[in-house]
Design a protein around this motif. Structure first.
Motif, PDB file in Angstrom:
ATOM      1  N   ARG A   1       0.786  -1.228   0.000  1.00  0.00           N
ATOM      2  CA  ARG A   1       0.000   0.000   0.000  1.00  0.00           C
ATOM      3  C   ARG A   1       0.820   1.280   0.000  1.00  0.00           C
ATOM      4  N   ILE A   2       2.134   1.172   0.112  1.00  0.00           N
ATOM      5  CA  ILE A   2       2.946   2.379   0.226  1.00  0.00           C
ATOM      6  C   ILE A   2       3.758   2.600  -1.056  1.00  0.00           C
ATOM      7  N   TYR A   3       3.711   3.827  -1.550  1.00  0.00           N
ATOM      8  CA  TYR A   3       4.438   4.210  -2.762  1.00  0.00           C
ATOM      9  C   TYR A   3       5.506   5.216  -2.362  1.00  0.00           C
ATOM     10  N   VAL A   4       6.757   4.911  -2.643  1.00  0.00           N
ATOM     11  CA  VAL A   4       7.828   5.850  -2.342  1.00  0.00           C
ATOM     12  C   VAL A   4       8.289   6.445  -3.667  1.00  0.00           C
ATOM     13  N   ASN A   5       8.094   7.768  -3.811  1.00  0.00           N
ATOM     14  CA  ASN A   5       8.407   8.391  -5.101  1.00  0.00           C
ATOM     15  C   ASN A   5       9.909   8.664  -5.227  1.00  0.00           C
TER      16      ASN A   5
ATOM     17  N   ASP B   1      11.655  11.124  -4.934  1.00  0.00           N
ATOM     18  CA  ASP B   1      12.226  12.013  -3.912  1.00  0.00           C
ATOM     19  C   ASP B   1      12.275  11.353  -2.539  1.00  0.00           C
ATOM     20  N   GLY B   2      11.810  10.119  -2.464  1.00  0.00           N
ATOM     21  CA  GLY B   2      11.841   9.422  -1.179  1.00  0.00           C
ATOM     22  C   GLY B   2      10.643   9.703  -0.300  1.00  0.00           C
ATOM     23  N   LYS B   3       9.640  10.364  -0.859  1.00  0.00           N
ATOM     24  CA  LYS B   3       8.459  10.672  -0.071  1.00  0.00           C
ATOM     25  C   LYS B   3       7.459   9.516  -0.141  1.00  0.00           C
ATOM     26  N   GLU B   4       6.822   9.183   0.985  1.00  0.00           N
ATOM     27  CA  GLU B   4       5.908   8.043   1.017  1.00  0.00           C
ATOM     28  C   GLU B   4       4.451   8.471   0.847  1.00  0.00           C
ATOM     29  N   PHE B   5       3.710   7.679   0.120  1.00  0.00           N
ATOM     30  CA  PHE B   5       2.284   7.951  -0.085  1.00  0.00           C
ATOM     31  C   PHE B   5       1.492   6.680   0.128  1.00  0.00           C
ATOM     32  N   ASN B   6       0.315   6.834   0.721  1.00  0.00           N
ATOM     33  CA  ASN B   6      -0.627   5.728   0.803  1.00  0.00           C
ATOM     34  C   ASN B   6      -1.308   5.643  -0.562  1.00  0.00           C
TER      35      ASN B   6
ATOM     36  N   THR C   1       6.555   1.980 -12.185  1.00  0.00           N
ATOM     37  CA  THR C   1       7.156   1.143 -11.162  1.00  0.00           C
ATOM     38  C   THR C   1       8.674   1.161 -11.264  1.00  0.00           C
ATOM     39  N   GLY C   2       9.198   2.017 -12.142  1.00  0.00           N
ATOM     40  CA  GLY C   2      10.639   2.024 -12.468  1.00  0.00           C
ATOM     41  C   GLY C   2      11.591   1.967 -11.278  1.00  0.00           C
ATOM     42  N   ALA C   3      12.867   1.944 -11.570  1.00  0.00           N
ATOM     43  CA  ALA C   3      13.889   1.657 -10.554  1.00  0.00           C
ATOM     44  C   ALA C   3      13.895   2.681  -9.418  1.00  0.00           C
ATOM     45  N   ASP C   4      13.578   3.945  -9.725  1.00  0.00           N
ATOM     46  CA  ASP C   4      13.679   4.977  -8.692  1.00  0.00           C
ATOM     47  C   ASP C   4      12.451   5.047  -7.783  1.00  0.00           C
ATOM     48  N   VAL C   5      11.511   4.128  -7.995  1.00  0.00           N
ATOM     49  CA  VAL C   5      10.294   4.132  -7.202  1.00  0.00           C
ATOM     50  C   VAL C   5      10.222   2.843  -6.386  1.00  0.00           C
ATOM     51  N   ILE C   6       9.759   2.933  -5.156  1.00  0.00           N
ATOM     52  CA  ILE C   6       9.637   1.730  -4.336  1.00  0.00           C
ATOM     53  C   ILE C   6       8.160   1.534  -3.973  1.00  0.00           C
ATOM     54  N   ILE C   7       7.704   0.314  -4.131  1.00  0.00           N
ATOM     55  CA  ILE C   7       6.339  -0.011  -3.709  1.00  0.00           C
ATOM     56  C   ILE C   7       6.453  -1.043  -2.606  1.00  0.00           C
ATOM     57  N   LYS C   8       5.907  -0.720  -1.448  1.00  0.00           N
ATOM     58  CA  LYS C   8       6.111  -1.630  -0.311  1.00  0.00           C
ATOM     59  C   LYS C   8       4.896  -1.702   0.596  1.00  0.00           C
TER      60      LYS C   8
END
Lengths: 129, 385, 262
Positions: free
Chosen positions: A75-79, A81-86, C35-42
């Motif tokens: 459920r968490i997306y880290v863009n 810039d390193g910012k986290e989003f639900n 979903t590219g390399a600079d993005v993290i889905i967790k």
């Protein structure tokens, strides 16, 4: 061949129908819509990704979000810039963009697309019914 | 060859117009269903499949029944059927089209139907059903069309068709087997949980399909100068006789297993259908009518004197067609869902709108069937003269 | 037909095919970017984890329909489950029923009066071997490998209702019409459904993801317990070890994960 007249009329009718959008607008393009940002969206300055990216690719992004949340329970997306989003259309996107009519609909109407996200996802989570 | 379907008399066009009107009414109601949802039907939380799926199941049988003219001709070299194989194949095309339409009409989200192909799921019987039905449709279109075209041109059909024809025979069996597997592999549905379900489906299919074909042959003889032939009709009648006997025998086997074992889960559904359960019995008259129609069908087709009288045979075919339709259509689905898994009885009665939409689908099928038969008959008339 | 015309038609067909594949490939490429390399889905940090979630219902603690009501209410409100008046169109995730309906095969002729009158809470059993998942032609319902929940993707469901026929517990409901007008109080945090899809209990997966236990368990005042079936120290295992429990239609081999203390 003695069907010449028939064929020509057919071709003319076909062209008229196919070129309907052009002659109906007399060659002018409809003005592109202006989307409005809510104060909250303005204050945030930056969306999940850059404006250009969001403008062009938000549907792909939402598609990935949907599959990640529903099918992979992530459920968490880290863009970048390193910012986290639900990852939530109702609770994240529409939290800032709480003006669906001025933000989403204007562009969708212009592009003549009718996404049915809102048949299920509730428009504005902040508003009380 | 398609142009042959356009050249017809007043009666032909009158019949086609009637069908188009029924299709139109059904389609308008379907638009309403699309807008409102499946709530316009009589379906419920307990009986989640009904009239549409019932007709689908029955028509898979009619489609498979077409193989009863193809098999004797190609495998046993029974020459007489050469004249009517095309009718069997075209009947299969129209029936499968109706089946696919019934499935589409039954979907809650028909716009997403392609998800079945986008996310193929090998463990789902419904996926395989879609595969075999579409496969059977294409096989019959390719075979029927090419063989008829060759006949029209006075040449032997292309050699590459032969393997497809052989393939179409087991394929016909497969469509009805897979359709039975939709039901008989479900835990907790005692009525369907029987290994004999696929054979039962096939036996009723081989009665209903050829019965309809006999009726079609009799009509064709009246309205055209092409005679499908007395021998052909009599052979088909014998097939119908055997199949309907086997069908009733299978049914009695089910009755024995359920009532000798006395297992409530298996008995209750049959009781509901034939004598009513806890005061609910909407299907009782229908089920007895079905049983009587099938018995009448057996008597009239087994006794040679009645079978050989084509007028009586026609009555027998109508009886068998209706009897198997009630049995497999109405009874099989409603009976399987009632009582529910929580042993509650919430009777399913199809709504009028649902019935009219179904009629529209049938009319669509008969529209295609009439056009195809018209083409086939015109070619036969052409080549004879 | 002369062969040159046929040839041109073939060429046109092939080029049309080639032209149309490009946008399709592009669309796939764009999804890669999201979903590219600079993005993290967790996963979130607070997510509750288990090999197989399970529930124990102590039916001795729930004496009347009125005592079930808050549990059902909690579930149906947070999940936007509509209240439809037409019984045919009814949607239920969690509801109460009689012993002989919950356990049709186990109903003895003579049974403790108190048990006969006690309401039994029923819901999706999140079976370990779920027949509904076997039946679904689009993988719109599946068993999650990370916690054993039988989940649904309402975006993908085509509404064929094969899962409803396959479920031996009557746990699934179908949206026979647009449910929205029948939702009394909308929970803005959870989506509603649209007409034409199937739905059922999801063991509150959206709550587990943020560290909360299912809503019905939370308001049950200890009548319901929730935990990992494969953790010998979990509350549910403790209850199963120390009490005699039964499950619905165990003989069907679906391995339900809801246990009942009678």
């Amino acid at each position: 061949m003695n069907n010449k007249a028939l064929i020509v009329t057919g071709v003319v009718i076909f062209l008229l129908i196919v070129l309907f959008p052009f002659w109906y607008m007399r060659g002018k393009a409809a003005p592109p819509p202006e989307v409005e940002l809510t104060p909250k969206a303005k204050a945030a300055q930056k969306c999940v990704r850059s404006t250009e990216y969001m403008r062009a690719e938000h549907m792909q992004l939402l598609d990935v979000w949907r599959d990640s949340v529903v099918r992979e329970s992530k459920r968490i997306y880290v863009n970048p810039d390193g910012k986290e989003f639900n990852m939530s259309l109702s609770n994240t996107c529409l939290d800032c963009h709480s003006n669906k009519a001025e933000f989403c609909d204007r562009c969708h109407n212009y592009a003549s697309v009718r996404p049915y996200c809102w048949s299920c996802h509730i428009e504005n989570p902040k508003e009380k019914t | 060859m398609l142009e042959l379907a356009l050249k017809g008399g007043k009666k032909y066009y009158g019949w086609m117009t009637l069908l188009v009107v029924i299709v139109g009414i059904g389609f308008l109601l379907y638009l309403r269903q699309l807008d409102f949802g499946l709530g316009i039907t009589g379906l419920s939380r307990d009986t989640s499949w009904g009239f549409y799926i019932a007709n689908f199941t029955f028509l898979v049988g009619v489609a498979a029944g077409g193989v009863m003219v193809v098999l004797p001709y190609y495998l046993h070299d029974y020459k007489a059927f050469g004249k009517v194989t095309i009718l069997g194949e075209f009947l299969a095309i129209a029936s499968v089209l109706m089946c696919l339409t019934f499935i589409l009409v039954d979907l809650g989200q028909p716009m997403r139907a392609f998800n079945v192909l986008l996310y193929p799921t090998l463990n789902s019987v419904l996926f395989w059903d879609a595969v075999v039905l579409n496969g059977y449709l294409f096989l019959n279109i390719i075979i029927g069309w090419n063989v008829l075209e060759a006949e029209r041109n006075g040449v032997h059909y292309q050699p590459w068709l032969k393997p497809l024809i052989y393939l179409s025979i087991p394929w016909a069996i497969s469509i009805h087997t897979v359709t039975a597997y939709l039901y008989c592999g479900l835990p907790g549905r005692g009525f369907w949980m029987t290994a004999i379900l696929a054979p039962r489906f096939l036996s009723s299919a081989f009665a209903a399909g050829p019965a309809l074909l006999i009726l079609c042959c009799l009509i064709i003889r009246r309205v055209s100068s092409f005679d499908p032939g007395r021998e052909q009709i009599q052979s088909l009648a014998k097939i119908v006789a055997y199949a309907i006997c086997i069908n009733v025998f299978f049914f009695l086997c089910e009755i024995f297993v359920a009532f000798y074992s006395q297992i409530p889960e298996h008995m209750d559904h049959i009781k509901y259908l034939f004598v009513g359960l806890h005061g609910h019995g909407a299907y009782v008259p229908w089920m007895w009518a079905s049983f009587i129609l099938m018995i009448v069908g057996i008597i009239l087709t087994v006794i040679p004197t009645t079978r050989k009288n084509e007028g009586v045979l026609a009555v027998a075919c109508v009886a068998i067609f209706l009897g198997t339709w009630i049995d497999k259509g109405l009874g099989m689905i409603a009976g399987g869902f009632t009582p529910s898994p929580l042993h509650e009885i919430n009777e399913y009665i199809p709504s009028l709108q649902e019935v009219v939409i179904a009629l529209g689908v049938w009319a669509m099928g008969f529209l295609v069937l009439t056009a195809l038969f018209k083409i086939a008959v015109s070619v036969k008339e052409e080549t004879r003269s | 037909m002369d062969s040159s015309r046929r040839r041109i038609l073939q060429l046109l067909g092939i080029s049309a095919l080639a032209l149309t594949t490009r946008p399709v490939l592009d669309a796939f490429a764009k999804e890669q970017q999201a979903t590219g390399a600079d993005v993290i889905i967790k996963e979130g940090d607070k997510v509750l984890k288990a090999r197989q979630w399970a529930m124990v219902i102590d039916t001795r603690k729930l004496h009347s329909e009125a005592e079930l009501e808050p549990l059902i209410e909690a579930c149906h409100t947070i999940h936007n489950v509509p209240k439809l008046l037409n019984k045919n169109h009814e949607i239920k995730w969690l509801w109460g029923t009689h012993y002989h309906n919950a356990f049709p095969g186990k109903a003895a002729r003579f049974i403790a009066e108190e048990v006969e009158q006690r309401p039994f809470l029923v819901l999706c059993n999140h079976c370990e071997n779920p027949p509904c998942v076997r039946a679904c032609p689009t993988k719109a319902t599946w068993k999650r490998d990370n916690d054993g929940i039988v989940f649904m993707d309402f975006h993908r469901c085509i509404g064929c209702r094969f899962c409803m026929a396959a479920c031996p517990f009557g746990a699934r409901s179908f949206n026979y019409r647009d449910p929205r007008p029948f939702i009394q109080e909308t929970n803005k945090k959870f989506p509603t459904r649209m007409k034409g899809v199937v739905e059922k209990c999801n063991f509150c997966a959206e709550r587990l993801a943020v560290g909360q236990i299912p809503a019905c368990v939370e308001v049950s005042k200890g009548a319901l317990a929730f935990g990992d079936l494969y953790d010998p120290k979990s509350e549910v295992r403790e209850l199963i070890r120390t009490h005699f429990t039964i499950r619905r239609k165990q003989t069907l081999g679906t391995e339900p994960c809801v246990y009942y203390i009678v």
